[in-house]
Design a protein around this motif. Structure first.
Motif, PDB file in Angstrom:
ATOM      1  N   ASP A  31      -6.100  12.995 -13.986  1.00  0.00           N
ATOM      2  CA  ASP A  31      -7.184  12.145 -13.462  1.00  0.00           C
ATOM      3  C   ASP A  31      -6.636  10.948 -12.603  1.00  0.00           C
ATOM      4  N   PHE A  32      -5.602  10.514 -13.271  1.00  0.00           N
ATOM      5  CA  PHE A  32      -5.073   9.357 -12.313  1.00  0.00           C
ATOM      6  C   PHE A  32      -4.602  10.067 -11.143  1.00  0.00           C
ATOM      7  N   GLY A  33      -3.858  11.073 -11.173  1.00  0.00           N
ATOM      8  CA  GLY A  33      -3.219  11.713  -9.954  1.00  0.00           C
ATOM      9  C   GLY A  33      -4.094  12.044  -8.918  1.00  0.00           C
ATOM     10  N   ARG A  34      -5.481  12.607  -9.263  1.00  0.00           N
ATOM     11  CA  ARG A  34      -6.453  12.883  -8.359  1.00  0.00           C
ATOM     12  C   ARG A  34      -6.911  11.569  -7.691  1.00  0.00           C
ATOM     13  N   GLN A  35      -6.867  10.492  -8.417  1.00  0.00           N
ATOM     14  CA  GLN A  35      -7.490   9.167  -7.917  1.00  0.00           C
ATOM     15  C   GLN A  35      -6.618   8.690  -6.906  1.00  0.00           C
ATOM     16  N   TRP A  36      -5.396   8.715  -7.518  1.00  0.00           N
ATOM     17  CA  TRP A  36      -3.929   8.274  -6.309  1.00  0.00           C
ATOM     18  C   TRP A  36      -4.178   9.036  -5.175  1.00  0.00           C
ATOM     19  N   VAL A  37      -4.503  10.380  -5.039  1.00  0.00           N
ATOM     20  CA  VAL A  37      -4.580  11.150  -3.863  1.00  0.00           C
ATOM     21  C   VAL A  37      -5.668  10.737  -3.055  1.00  0.00           C
ATOM     22  N   GLU A  38      -6.816  10.250  -3.800  1.00  0.00           N
ATOM     23  CA  GLU A  38      -7.971  10.100  -2.919  1.00  0.00           C
ATOM     24  C   GLU A  38      -7.707   8.691  -2.231  1.00  0.00           C
TER      25      GLU A  38
ATOM     26  N   PRO B 117       1.039  -1.132  -0.149  1.00  0.00           N
ATOM     27  CA  PRO B 117       0.011  -0.027   0.138  1.00  0.00           C
ATOM     28  C   PRO B 117       0.812   1.238  -0.065  1.00  0.00           C
ATOM     29  N   ASP B 118       1.923   1.212   0.810  1.00  0.00           N
ATOM     30  CA  ASP B 118       2.940   2.459   0.687  1.00  0.00           C
ATOM     31  C   ASP B 118       3.655   2.640  -0.332  1.00  0.00           C
ATOM     32  N   ASP B 119       3.899   1.715  -1.439  1.00  0.00           N
ATOM     33  CA  ASP B 119       4.677   1.685  -2.356  1.00  0.00           C
ATOM     34  C   ASP B 119       4.280   2.622  -3.352  1.00  0.00           C
ATOM     35  N   ARG B 120       5.206   3.678  -3.801  1.00  0.00           N
ATOM     36  CA  ARG B 120       4.711   4.858  -4.755  1.00  0.00           C
ATOM     37  C   ARG B 120       5.442   4.647  -5.967  1.00  0.00           C
ATOM     38  N   SER B 121       6.117   3.852  -6.086  1.00  0.00           N
ATOM     39  CA  SER B 121       7.123   3.778  -7.434  1.00  0.00           C
ATOM     40  C   SER B 121       6.317   3.742  -8.659  1.00  0.00           C
ATOM     41  N   ALA B 122       5.394   2.545  -8.792  1.00  0.00           N
ATOM     42  CA  ALA B 122       4.719   2.479  -9.886  1.00  0.00           C
ATOM     43  C   ALA B 122       3.893   3.630 -10.285  1.00  0.00           C
ATOM     44  N   GLN B 123       3.120   4.237  -9.223  1.00  0.00           N
ATOM     45  CA  GLN B 123       2.299   5.449  -9.626  1.00  0.00           C
ATOM     46  C   GLN B 123       3.244   6.748  -9.863  1.00  0.00           C
ATOM     47  N   ARG B 124       4.364   6.744  -9.414  1.00  0.00           N
ATOM     48  CA  ARG B 124       5.411   7.701  -9.947  1.00  0.00           C
ATOM     49  C   ARG B 124       5.730   7.605 -11.238  1.00  0.00           C
ATOM     50  N   LYS B 125       5.988   6.545 -11.701  1.00  0.00           N
ATOM     51  CA  LYS B 125       6.252   6.108 -13.081  1.00  0.00           C
ATOM     52  C   LYS B 125       5.096   6.578 -13.889  1.00  0.00           C
ATOM     53  N   ILE B 126       3.854   6.221 -13.507  1.00  0.00           N
ATOM     54  CA  ILE B 126       3.122   6.478 -14.394  1.00  0.00           C
ATOM     55  C   ILE B 126       2.668   8.046 -14.795  1.00  0.00           C
ATOM     56  N   LEU B 127       2.538   8.950 -13.664  1.00  0.00           N
ATOM     57  CA  LEU B 127       2.566  10.263 -13.650  1.00  0.00           C
ATOM     58  C   LEU B 127       3.611  10.871 -14.382  1.00  0.00           C
ATOM     59  N   SER B 128       5.048  10.256 -14.364  1.00  0.00           N
ATOM     60  CA  SER B 128       5.966  10.694 -15.131  1.00  0.00           C
ATOM     61  C   SER B 128       5.918  10.377 -16.822  1.00  0.00           C
ATOM     62  N   ILE B 129       5.426   9.274 -16.912  1.00  0.00           N
ATOM     63  CA  ILE B 129       5.315   8.932 -18.300  1.00  0.00           C
ATOM     64  C   ILE B 129       4.260   9.747 -18.967  1.00  0.00           C
ATOM     65  N   TYR B 130       2.966  10.022 -18.291  1.00  0.00           N
ATOM     66  CA  TYR B 130       1.876  10.899 -18.794  1.00  0.00           C
ATOM     67  C   TYR B 130       2.525  12.384 -19.191  1.00  0.00           C
ATOM     68  N   SER B 131       3.442  12.719 -18.151  1.00  0.00           N
ATOM     69  CA  SER B 131       3.993  14.085 -18.151  1.00  0.00           C
ATOM     70  C   SER B 131       4.822  14.334 -19.302  1.00  0.00           C
ATOM     71  N   LEU B 132       5.748  13.138 -19.441  1.00  0.00           N
ATOM     72  CA  LEU B 132       6.357  12.863 -20.668  1.00  0.00           C
ATOM     73  C   LEU B 132       5.875  13.110 -22.140  1.00  0.00           C
ATOM     74  N   LEU B 133       4.673  12.362 -21.845  1.00  0.00           N
ATOM     75  CA  LEU B 133       3.959  12.522 -23.217  1.00  0.00           C
ATOM     76  C   LEU B 133       2.875  13.785 -23.523  1.00  0.00           C
ATOM     77  N   GLU B 134       2.943  14.466 -22.185  1.00  0.00           N
ATOM     78  CA  GLU B 134       2.155  15.663 -22.218  1.00  0.00           C
ATOM     79  C   GLU B 134       0.608  15.180 -22.251  1.00  0.00           C
ATOM     80  N   ARG B 135       0.205  14.061 -21.861  1.00  0.00           N
ATOM     81  CA  ARG B 135      -1.289  13.667 -21.668  1.00  0.00           C
ATOM     82  C   ARG B 135      -1.829  14.181 -20.450  1.00  0.00           C
ATOM     83  N   TRP B 136      -2.224  15.258 -20.363  1.00  0.00           N
ATOM     84  CA  TRP B 136      -2.210  15.967 -19.062  1.00  0.00           C
ATOM     85  C   TRP B 136      -3.559  15.524 -18.484  1.00  0.00           C
ATOM     86  N   LYS B 137      -4.580  15.457 -19.174  1.00  0.00           N
ATOM     87  CA  LYS B 137      -6.051  15.220 -18.500  1.00  0.00           C
ATOM     88  C   LYS B 137      -5.835  13.667 -17.975  1.00  0.00           C
ATOM     89  N   GLU B 138      -5.331  12.889 -18.664  1.00  0.00           N
ATOM     90  CA  GLU B 138      -5.323  11.414 -17.923  1.00  0.00           C
ATOM     91  C   GLU B 138      -4.170  11.286 -16.701  1.00  0.00           C
TER      92      GLU B 138
END
Length: 283
Positions: free
Chosen positions: A37-44, A13-34
């Protein structure tokens, strides 16, 4: 991305590594809406983890969703109101100061951060992040001189290349506000060069600190553009000690192609013929 989504299902539950990779990949691709959406769900999923809130903040900002970014910051302030943890104070201050006039600065947990930095003996990573968070707050409070002072303290403890990039960015914007244009240009060039060095083929995914540095550098460039309506003037001639690579990055950022070309050739001539940096500079 799909592979990392699968990995999340099996991670602790406390492992952030995969989520951080997803955020970084979306950022690299500039797929900002996704990304948003993923970031807000992850925070919740774990709303008491201030680092998650910090990771999501620059992706919301860069996605040009300013209303959502502002809501994110105010929700973060509300969620960590009363927290006495210095780590939460750093994360809140950084997340909420990516742009001026986003939150009421009096609501920031600055007193907790100041006490942690000045009353304890924090480790180097905490000190580096703490002092540049304090510098960001000073910058947004129209205390540019203090921002520069706090950046110097961050640099004393900083070993992270991305922290160096952020520190140069803060310095550049602070010096613009003080009217020190030559110094601002020098720091802007160094910050841009530091970011370029991080965004190599060996490290393609941006960290949250890189994204924050990019945001502050963009703001500095916009401010410099307003001060130099005719384009980049002869300010760089006042900077004879500027590293040629920083000078080149500065000229490229302001699209001064005729002056950039000879410097690029000079850099390439001073590198081994087969060096990939030499080939990059010449191209």
């Amino acid at each position: 991305i799909q592979a990392y989504h699968v990995a999340i299902q099996f991670a602790p539950p406390d492992d952030r590594s995969a989520q951080r990779k997803i955020l970084s990949i979306y950022s690299l691709l500039e797929r900002w809406k996704e990304c948003a959406d993923f970031g807000r769900q992850w925070v919740e999923v774990k709303p008491d983890d201030s680092f998650r809130w910090l990771l999501v903040a620059p992706t919301l900002f860069l996605g040009s969703d300013q209303a959502t970014y502002k809501t994110h910051c105010n929700d973060m302030l509300e969620s960590f109101n009363g927290s006495m943890a210095p780590g939460d104070a750093i994360n809140v201050c950084k997340a909420c100061c990516l742009s001026p006039d986003v939150v009421e600065l009096t609501r920031l947990p600055l007193a907790i951060l100041v006490e942690a930095l000045e009353s304890e003996r924090p480790d180097e990573s905490f000190a580096a992040g703490g002092w540049n968070a304090r510098a960001l707050v000073a910058l947004r409070s129209d205390r540019a001189e203090e921002a520069i002072e706090f950046v110097l303290k961050s640099e004393e403890s900083s070993t992270s290349p991305s922290a160096h990039a952020l520190n140069f960015a803060i310095n550049a914007l602070a010096k613009v506000e003080l009217g020190r244009i030559s110094g601002a240009l020098a720091d802007f060039g160094k910050g841009s060069q530091a970011l370029a060095a991080l965004q190599t083929r060996f490290n393609p995914l941006p960290s949250h600190e890189q994204l924050i540095a990019e945001i502050i550098l963009r703001e500095a460039k916009d401010s410099l553009d307003r001060l130099m309506p005719e384009g980049l003037p002869s300010f760089t001639q006042e900077l004879p000690e500027m590293d040629p690579r920083d000078h080149l990055e500065l000229l490229l950022q302001f699209e001064v192609w005729d002056k950039a070309a000879p410097i690029a050739c000079q850099i390439s001539e001073n590198l081994p013929a087969g060096n990939w940096r030499s080939q990059w500079a010449r191209s």
